[in-house]
Design a protein around this motif. Structure first.
Motif, PDB file in Angstrom:
ATOM      1  N   CYS A   1     -16.628 -27.733 -12.381  1.00 27.16           N
ATOM      2  CA  CYS A   1     -16.125 -28.251 -10.923  1.00 27.16           C
ATOM      3  C   CYS A   1     -16.929 -27.286 -10.060  1.00 27.16           C
ATOM      4  CB  CYS A   1     -14.851 -28.112 -10.856  1.00 27.16           C
ATOM      5  SG  CYS A   1     -14.004 -29.234 -11.970  1.00 27.16           S
ATOM      6  N   TYR A   2     -17.464 -26.213 -10.015  1.00 23.57           N
ATOM      7  CA  TYR A   2     -18.094 -25.626  -9.164  1.00 23.57           C
ATOM      8  C   TYR A   2     -19.401 -25.935  -8.414  1.00 23.57           C
ATOM      9  CZ  TYR A   2     -14.766 -21.751 -10.493  1.00 23.57           C
ATOM     10  OH  TYR A   2     -13.709 -21.169 -10.718  1.00 23.57           O
ATOM     11  N   GLU A   3     -19.969 -26.865  -9.258  1.00 28.83           N
ATOM     12  CA  GLU A   3     -21.109 -27.496  -8.703  1.00 28.83           C
ATOM     13  C   GLU A   3     -20.543 -28.428  -7.428  1.00 28.83           C
ATOM     14  OE1 GLU A   3     -25.057 -29.024  -8.488  1.00 28.83           O
ATOM     15  OE2 GLU A   3     -24.207 -27.485 -10.052  1.00 28.83           O
ATOM     16  N   GLU A   4     -19.457 -28.764  -7.417  1.00 28.48           N
ATOM     17  CA  GLU A   4     -18.954 -29.767  -6.239  1.00 28.48           C
ATOM     18  C   GLU A   4     -19.128 -28.558  -4.646  1.00 28.48           C
ATOM     19  OE1 GLU A   4     -18.341 -32.789  -6.198  1.00 28.48           O
ATOM     20  OE2 GLU A   4     -19.153 -32.643  -8.358  1.00 28.48           O
ATOM     21  N   LEU A   5     -19.104 -27.299  -4.813  1.00 30.96           N
ATOM     22  CA  LEU A   5     -19.250 -26.603  -3.808  1.00 30.96           C
ATOM     23  C   LEU A   5     -20.601 -26.489  -3.038  1.00 30.96           C
ATOM     24  CD1 LEU A   5     -17.487 -23.191  -5.084  1.00 30.96           C
ATOM     25  CD2 LEU A   5     -16.791 -24.591  -3.398  1.00 30.96           C
ATOM     26  N   LEU A   6     -21.564 -27.263  -3.824  1.00 30.68           N
ATOM     27  CA  LEU A   6     -22.791 -27.292  -3.103  1.00 30.68           C
ATOM     28  C   LEU A   6     -23.181 -28.899  -3.040  1.00 30.68           C
ATOM     29  CD1 LEU A   6     -24.668 -25.323  -6.116  1.00 30.68           C
ATOM     30  CD2 LEU A   6     -23.483 -24.436  -4.178  1.00 30.68           C
ATOM     31  N   ALA A   7     -23.801 -28.985  -2.137  1.00 33.43           N
ATOM     32  CA  ALA A   7     -24.228 -30.462  -1.649  1.00 33.43           C
ATOM     33  C   ALA A   7     -25.841 -30.480  -1.595  1.00 33.43           C
ATOM     34  CB  ALA A   7     -23.786 -30.548  -0.033  1.00 33.43           C
ATOM     35  N   PRO A   8     -26.247 -31.486  -2.133  1.00 34.42           N
ATOM     36  CA  PRO A   8     -27.706 -31.581  -1.769  1.00 34.42           C
ATOM     37  C   PRO A   8     -28.248 -31.924  -0.260  1.00 34.42           C
ATOM     38  CG  PRO A   8     -26.549 -33.805  -2.598  1.00 34.42           C
ATOM     39  CD  PRO A   8     -25.615 -32.799  -2.425  1.00 34.42           C
ATOM     40  N   MET A   9     -29.370 -31.246  -0.190  1.00 37.65           N
ATOM     41  CA  MET A   9     -29.867 -31.487   1.135  1.00 37.65           C
ATOM     42  C   MET A   9     -30.959 -32.310   1.362  1.00 37.65           C
ATOM     43  SD  MET A   9     -30.110 -27.403   2.582  1.00 37.65           S
ATOM     44  CE  MET A   9     -29.856 -27.810   4.241  1.00 37.65           C
ATOM     45  N   SER A  10     -31.196 -33.341   2.388  1.00 37.56           N
ATOM     46  CA  SER A  10     -32.106 -34.247   2.523  1.00 37.56           C
ATOM     47  C   SER A  10     -33.340 -33.558   2.887  1.00 37.56           C
ATOM     48  CB  SER A  10     -31.686 -35.359   3.773  1.00 37.56           C
ATOM     49  OG  SER A  10     -31.485 -34.548   4.859  1.00 37.56           O
ATOM     50  N   GLU A  11     -34.512 -34.341   2.676  1.00 31.82           N
ATOM     51  CA  GLU A  11     -35.830 -33.647   2.985  1.00 31.82           C
ATOM     52  C   GLU A  11     -35.860 -33.257   4.502  1.00 31.82           C
ATOM     53  OE1 GLU A  11     -38.970 -36.248   1.966  1.00 31.82           O
ATOM     54  OE2 GLU A  11     -38.295 -36.047  -0.041  1.00 31.82           O
ATOM     55  N   GLY A  12     -35.239 -33.999   5.329  1.00 33.25           N
ATOM     56  CA  GLY A  12     -35.251 -33.514   6.931  1.00 33.25           C
ATOM     57  C   GLY A  12     -34.559 -32.249   7.014  1.00 33.25           C
ATOM     58  N   GLU A  13     -33.251 -32.106   6.074  1.00 34.06           N
ATOM     59  CA  GLU A  13     -32.722 -31.009   6.612  1.00 34.06           C
ATOM     60  C   GLU A  13     -33.219 -29.911   6.149  1.00 34.06           C
ATOM     61  OE1 GLU A  13     -27.762 -32.452   6.457  1.00 34.06           O
ATOM     62  OE2 GLU A  13     -29.253 -32.074   4.464  1.00 34.06           O
ATOM     63  N   MET A  14     -33.876 -29.540   4.925  1.00 33.34           N
ATOM     64  CA  MET A  14     -34.529 -28.619   4.193  1.00 33.34           C
ATOM     65  C   MET A  14     -35.615 -27.926   5.077  1.00 33.34           C
ATOM     66  SD  MET A  14     -34.892 -30.048   0.456  1.00 33.34           S
ATOM     67  CE  MET A  14     -35.863 -28.575  -0.043  1.00 33.34           C
ATOM     68  N   GLY A  15     -36.122 -28.877   6.212  1.00 36.22           N
ATOM     69  CA  GLY A  15     -37.283 -28.254   6.910  1.00 36.22           C
ATOM     70  C   GLY A  15     -36.809 -27.478   8.100  1.00 36.22           C
ATOM     71  N   GLY A  16     -35.464 -27.616   8.650  1.00 37.15           N
ATOM     72  CA  GLY A  16     -35.021 -26.837   9.849  1.00 37.15           C
ATOM     73  C   GLY A  16     -35.070 -25.483   9.628  1.00 37.15           C
ATOM     74  N   PHE A  17     -35.306 -24.674  10.621  1.00 34.81           N
ATOM     75  CA  PHE A  17     -35.196 -23.493  10.796  1.00 34.81           C
ATOM     76  C   PHE A  17     -33.749 -22.736  10.442  1.00 34.81           C
ATOM     77  CE2 PHE A  17     -34.194 -19.196  12.952  1.00 34.81           C
ATOM     78  CZ  PHE A  17     -35.065 -18.483  12.369  1.00 34.81           C
ATOM     79  N   GLU A  18     -32.732 -23.515  11.074  1.00 38.00           N
ATOM     80  CA  GLU A  18     -31.318 -23.130  10.941  1.00 38.00           C
ATOM     81  C   GLU A  18     -30.922 -23.309   9.585  1.00 38.00           C
ATOM     82  OE1 GLU A  18     -31.363 -27.465  12.037  1.00 38.00           O
ATOM     83  OE2 GLU A  18     -32.519 -25.606  12.806  1.00 38.00           O
ATOM     84  N   ASN A  19     -31.598 -23.956   8.736  1.00 38.83           N
ATOM     85  CA  ASN A  19     -30.944 -24.214   7.298  1.00 38.83           C
ATOM     86  C   ASN A  19     -31.798 -23.306   6.286  1.00 38.83           C
ATOM     87  OD1 ASN A  19     -29.346 -26.339   8.245  1.00 38.83           O
ATOM     88  ND2 ASN A  19     -30.901 -27.889   8.046  1.00 38.83           N
ATOM     89  N   LYS A  20     -32.694 -22.446   6.748  1.00 38.73           N
ATOM     90  CA  LYS A  20     -33.271 -21.696   5.672  1.00 38.73           C
ATOM     91  C   LYS A  20     -32.269 -20.657   5.014  1.00 38.73           C
ATOM     92  CE  LYS A  20     -37.807 -22.050   7.661  1.00 38.73           C
ATOM     93  NZ  LYS A  20     -39.013 -21.137   8.261  1.00 38.73           N
ATOM     94  N   GLU A  21     -31.236 -20.159   5.971  1.00 41.86           N
ATOM     95  CA  GLU A  21     -30.500 -19.066   5.126  1.00 41.86           C
ATOM     96  C   GLU A  21     -29.419 -19.933   4.319  1.00 41.86           C
ATOM     97  OE1 GLU A  21     -30.087 -15.915   5.825  1.00 41.86           O
ATOM     98  OE2 GLU A  21     -32.048 -15.946   6.632  1.00 41.86           O
TER      99      GLU A  21
END
Length: 556
Positions: free
Chosen positions: A290-310
């Motif tokens: 069930c721990y996989e549910e702690l993670l959420a897939p990120m869209s391609e747009g979200e992955m490019g943002g500087f604030e999301n790198k961390e």
């Protein structure tokens, strides 16, 4: 109270009763033991109060009666008629929870009737005290419809007119019953479906907070915390490896809601600390898949943002894991800043939680490893336990006198190292991790029992390798885990006779310490664990050949 006052309390008018109870309640607001009242007098007062509560009184008079009962219910002994079936039935009726049986049918049901909210809340408080202090009340309330009534009202929590305090004390009652009466847990979880209802209440609270674009209010945090404590009680004895499809789906749903709860902000910093603590405790009980549910897939747009790198790793949103790691860091700050704070109570839950999630989920483990054990550069010039990074602080815990903390910190680091002895020694030093290796029979090196991916590469980064190549007078001391200047060997220049003499002096000194019980010399057995020796000279016999360190490997 004297006999004349009690007589007036029993037979006086409503206004006279109110005046007596008001004075008594004010005088005893902070009293927890009524030693000045004999058992007989206290029982007469309780009987008089019960008689008044069965009559038609004003809400103000009912509240005063209930407040007096609440004061009496603080005592752990001499509860007498306060825990009788009749008294509990009256309190349940005033709390809006009333049990009834249908004539001619075996089925029973609950009537939910909310009267004056202050009366309802006072009755709930009385029930809480009685259940907490009396095994008789616990047994009665687990069978008299109290549990069913609370779960029934739980379905109405969407109603904006239902006061917060009523919801809160409902959940406090349910927490006490699930904590103190184990037989209520399967009833709530399976028969009454309370498990699902409570998950949806938390989800509703989180969604409302998001719609306001604000954090959780203090009241919402308090209610969520009570529900999380109940869910912990309901799941603490569950066999996580033998869940049917429906139960597994409920657990998946719960972890998903817990993730949203981790990401919610709160109006108060202290409240944030509390709800994170309860969430961590509950996560420990969850099945590993069930721990996989702690993670959420990120869209391609979200992955490019500087604030999301961390928070982005392997195409997944790791915000919840970052919060757990920050929670561990904050807890470490607190226990060292406040020496009176229990190290065991503060750190064992979050360390246990991180161990479970990292062992169960490869992406979480690799992300945590990147945060906790980044590539060694100039840090290798210092002892692993020196500094303020998570790695430094965890290494410091490896020698903690608190056994549970020491073992969990070692286990967490060992999991991040994919249970590789060579890698563990590299990041912590052999001296710090010797206890873990001894307990697991790994003092001769090798690999732990974990099931980890085999795709890996050499972990010696370019900076780390260059440091070793460019400092020929230095080497990594595997015991301390840092670069140290080569020192001249103390026996250089000695004759064989001098060496033998110094060796025997050492043997005699060790034997003296052994006989005094100060040390217990050991040798390594075939299972890789220490085996005590009866004499110090046995250390020289049958020494195993320790294999040379293999090249360290690392995750991609």
């Amino acid at each position: 109270m004297d006999a004349s006052t009690i007589n007036l309390l029993r037979n006086g008018s409503e206004s006279e009763v109110e005046e007596i109870l008001r004075k008594f309640n004010e005088q005893n607001a902070k009293t927890f033991t009524f030693s000045d009242l004999s058992d007989d007098l206290k029982e007469k007062i309780a009987e008089s109060l019960l008689k008044h509560m069965t009559q038609k009184l004003s809400p103000r008079a009912q509240c005063l009666c209930l407040q007096t009962i609440r004061l009496f219910s603080r005592e752990k002994t001499r509860l007498g008629s306060l825990v009788s079936d009749d008294t509990l039935a009256v309190l349940m009726r005033l709390a809006g929870l009333e049990h009834y049986s249908r004539q001619g049918e075996e089925e029973s049901g609950i009537t939910i009737q909310l009267g004056d909210s202050e009366v309802t809340i006072e009755a709930q408080k009385c029930l809480c005290n009685l259940i907490f202090n009396s095994a008789q009340a616990q047994a009665a309330c687990s069978k008299n419809g109290c549990v069913e009534g609370i779960v029934q009202r739980l379905k109405t929590y969407k109603d904006p007119d239902l006061q917060f305090d009523i919801k809160f004390f409902d959940m406090r009652l349910l927490f006490l019953l699930t904590a103190l009466c184990a037989d209520t847990r399967p009833k709530i979880r399976f028969e009454l479906h309370g498990f699902t209802y409570m998950i949806e209440v938390i989800d509703l609270i989180v969604r409302e907070a998001e719609s306001r674009s604000e954090g959780l209010t203090d009241q919402e945090v308090d209610l969520c915390s009570e529900i999380l404590k109940i869910l912990f009680n309901l799941t603490v004895t569950v066999d996580r490896n033998n869940l049917d499809e429906e139960e597994d789906a409920h657990m998946m749903r719960l972890v998903c809601v817990l993730r949203d709860l981790l990401l919610c902000t709160t109006a108060s910093k202290d409240k944030r600390e509390g709800i994170l603590s309860h969430t961590v405790n509950l996560l420990i009980n969850m099945p590993r898949d069930c721990y996989e549910e702690l993670l959420a897939p990120m869209s391609e747009g979200e992955m490019g943002g500087f604030e999301n790198k961390e928070v982005e790793y392997d195409g997944k949103n790791m915000e919840a894991i970052v919060i757990l790691l920050n929670f561990l860091h904050d807890r470490m700050d607190r226990v060292w800043d406040e020496p009176t704070k229990s190290l065991k109570e503060s750190l064992t839950p979050i360390l246990h939680c991180l161990c479970e999630t990292c062992r169960a989920n490869r992406s979480i483990r690799k992300f945590c490893r990147a945060k906790v054990l980044p590539p060694l550069k100039d840090e290798v010039k210092h002892l692993p336990e020196e500094g303020n990074t998570l790695r430094n602080r965890l290494c410091k815990l490896l020698t903690s006198p608190i056994l549970e903390v020491k073992e969990l910190a070692a286990d967490f680091l060992f999991v991040l190292c994919k249970e590789s002895v060579q890698r563990m020694v590299k990041y912590t030093g052999y001296g710090n991790c010797a206890g873990l290796l001894a307990n697991r029979g790994l003092l001769l090196g090798g690999q732990g029992q974990g099931d980890y991916s085999s795709d890996s590469e050499d972990s010696d980064t370019e900076d780390y390798s260059n440091l070793a190549e460019n400092t020929p007078c230095f080497r990594v001391n595997p015991v301390t885990g840092r670069f140290e200047e080569d020192k001249a060997k103390p026996w250089e220049g000695m004759t064989d006779e001098q060496k033998e003499y110094e060796a025997m002096k050492l043997v005699n000194a060790m034997d003296k310490l052994n006989r005094a019980g100060i040390i217990q010399p050991s040798t390594l057995g075939e299972d890789g664990r220490p085996v005590p020796v009866s004499h110090i000279l046995e250390l020289m016999e049958n020494q195993p050949n320790i294999p040379a360190n293999q090249s360290d490997e690392e995750d991609e």
